[in-house]
Design a protein around this motif. Structure first.
Motif: not given
Length: 434
Positions: A164, A166, A184, A298, A312
């Protein structure tokens, strides 16, 4: 003398295994200070997990990152950290909690923890002609790796070190602060109360694709300071990544799933048990070995060299208590980030994000019956609504190694309660690293 000689021989051996351009040892450090305060807001009643109007809190952490190359492709890292301070209301009151620097435990005096201790092995699947240079950074030795590779990580770390991630929203020390912006909200990832766990992950990179899998230890009970000592409660994570270009600009799409296996309670059973006995709602009384799962999407996309965007979204099982992260069953977050090159401040950045967090009908009923979640619980919830958040920050470079950030968050319906809020949260963050 014998032990000293053995250590010296080991260090020389480690140095000899590194290629000429590879980094054999590394020492990095960081310091982060965050001070936050809430505005006054409508609060006709409160419960054990409510956010308080007109309060402030601060956190401080300093981390030393020590790394060494063990053999070609393998590196070991230790992260020792000093922490001090508390989140607002001891990190309670909003599912999208406004500081990713605040743990679920806090102390007035500094205390030490070994947050990470892991080994990472990279197996290149292409020859040296296809190698990519890797810059030195915290938890990353300078070196090279091929685009197609297998990476194995074992030890103590955070699940969201690997899953997850980013580019624009994932670092509470450098970009956004809100929990449900930097991760998230529905990703109930395995962790102790500080956000770390023990386990292993394997990543396979092939052309524009990557596939990740992981097995990690859960807490012994939900939201605990202790991990399950026998690994009887655990989480499996899977993630599929695709890297692409749109109009020559890079982007990524991640599809992440998790399944936790542990002793968890069903919300409707907790409500029924309280109604039958006349006692307060007690989720611990109905815990049995079961699963809770979720999935999230995502996306990150560079628009220009200065502009970037992210989205997300995710969902998780709504009738099972949340185990580790926060009380969110459905989430949607999006934002924009702009680097300061356009106003001749290339190390500065400004960004904005919006989040909509929601919970299931079962969780609404549970909170209205007086149940408590990990972070939320006003004692009742007669008028539920989605928790809506807007966050914006400006990060100014004081020096190449230090940034001062001003952060503003607006939280509507904190803890999903239309009777409370909206609340403004203002923060100042000072961060330095080497």
């Amino acid at each position: 003398m014998g032990s000293v000689s053995a250590i010296g021989a080991l260090l020389l051996s480690v140095a000899a295994t590194a290629a000429a351009d590879d980094e054999a040892f590394a020492v990095h450090g960081q310091f982060t200070y965050v001070e936050q305060g809430t505005s006054g807001f409508n609060a006709p009643y409160r419960g054990p997990n409510s956010l308080t109007p007109n309060i402030g809190a601060e956190t401080t952490d300093a981390t030393l990152f020590l790394g060494a190359r063990l053999w070609p492709g393998a590196e070991a890292w230790l992260n020792g950290e000093l922490d001090q301070g508390h989140g607002l209301d001891n990190t309670l009151g909003a599912a999208g909690f406004p500081s990713g620097e605040a743990y679920k435990v806090g102390k007035n005096q500094p205390y030490f923890r070994l947050q990470r201790a892991f080994v990472r092995q990279t197996l290149n699947l292409q020859d040296d002609a296809n190698a990519q240079d890797i810059d030195a950074a915290a938890n990353q030795l300078r070196g090279s790796q091929s685009a197609d590779r297998v990476v194995i990580t074992i030890g103590k770390l955070s699940v969201v070190d690997i899953f997850d991630t980013n580019r624009y929203a994932h670092d509470s020390r450098g970009d956004f602060l809100n929990w449900t912006v930097i991760d998230t909200g529905t990703f109930d990832y395995a962790a102790d109360a500080w956000g770390y766990t023990a386990g292993a992950a394997i990543e396979w990179y092939a052309h524009s694709w990557a596939l990740r899998g992981g097995l990690f230890d859960l807490s012994d009970v939900p939201n605990s300071v202790h991990l399950e000592p026998g690994f009887h409660e655990f989480q499996v994570n899977l993630e599929l990544e695709h890297r692409h270009e749109i109009a020559g600009r890079p982007g990524r799409v991640l599809l992440t799933g998790f399944e936790s296996r542990g002793r968890m309670g069903l919300l409707d059973e907790a409500i029924a048990g309280a109604a039958a006995t006349g006692m307060p709602v007690d989720i611990a009384a109905v815990r049995h070995y079961r699963s809770r799962g979720g999935v999230s999407l995502n996306v990150e996309q560079e628009i220009t060299p200065e502009w970037g965007a992210f989205i997300r979204t995710g969902g998780a099982a709504g009738n099972v208590e949340t185990y580790e992260f926060t009380d969110v069953d459905r989430t949607l977050a999006a934002g924009l980030s702009l680097q300061g090159s356009r106003w001749r401040r290339p190390l500065d950045s400004v960004a904005i994000a919006a989040v909509n967090n929601a919970i299931s009908g079962a969780r609404e009923a549970y909170l209205n019956a007086g149940g408590l979640g990990i972070l939320v619980g006003d004692g009742r919830l007669p008028h539920p609504g989605p928790e809506q958040i807007i966050e914006s920050y400006y990060s100014a470079a004081l020096f190449n190694f230090a940034h001062l950030t001003l952060d503003y968050q607006w939280i509507n319906h904190p803890a999903y309660n239309r009777d409370r809020g909206p609340v403004s949260v203002i923060a100042v963050r000072l961060h330095a690293q080497f």
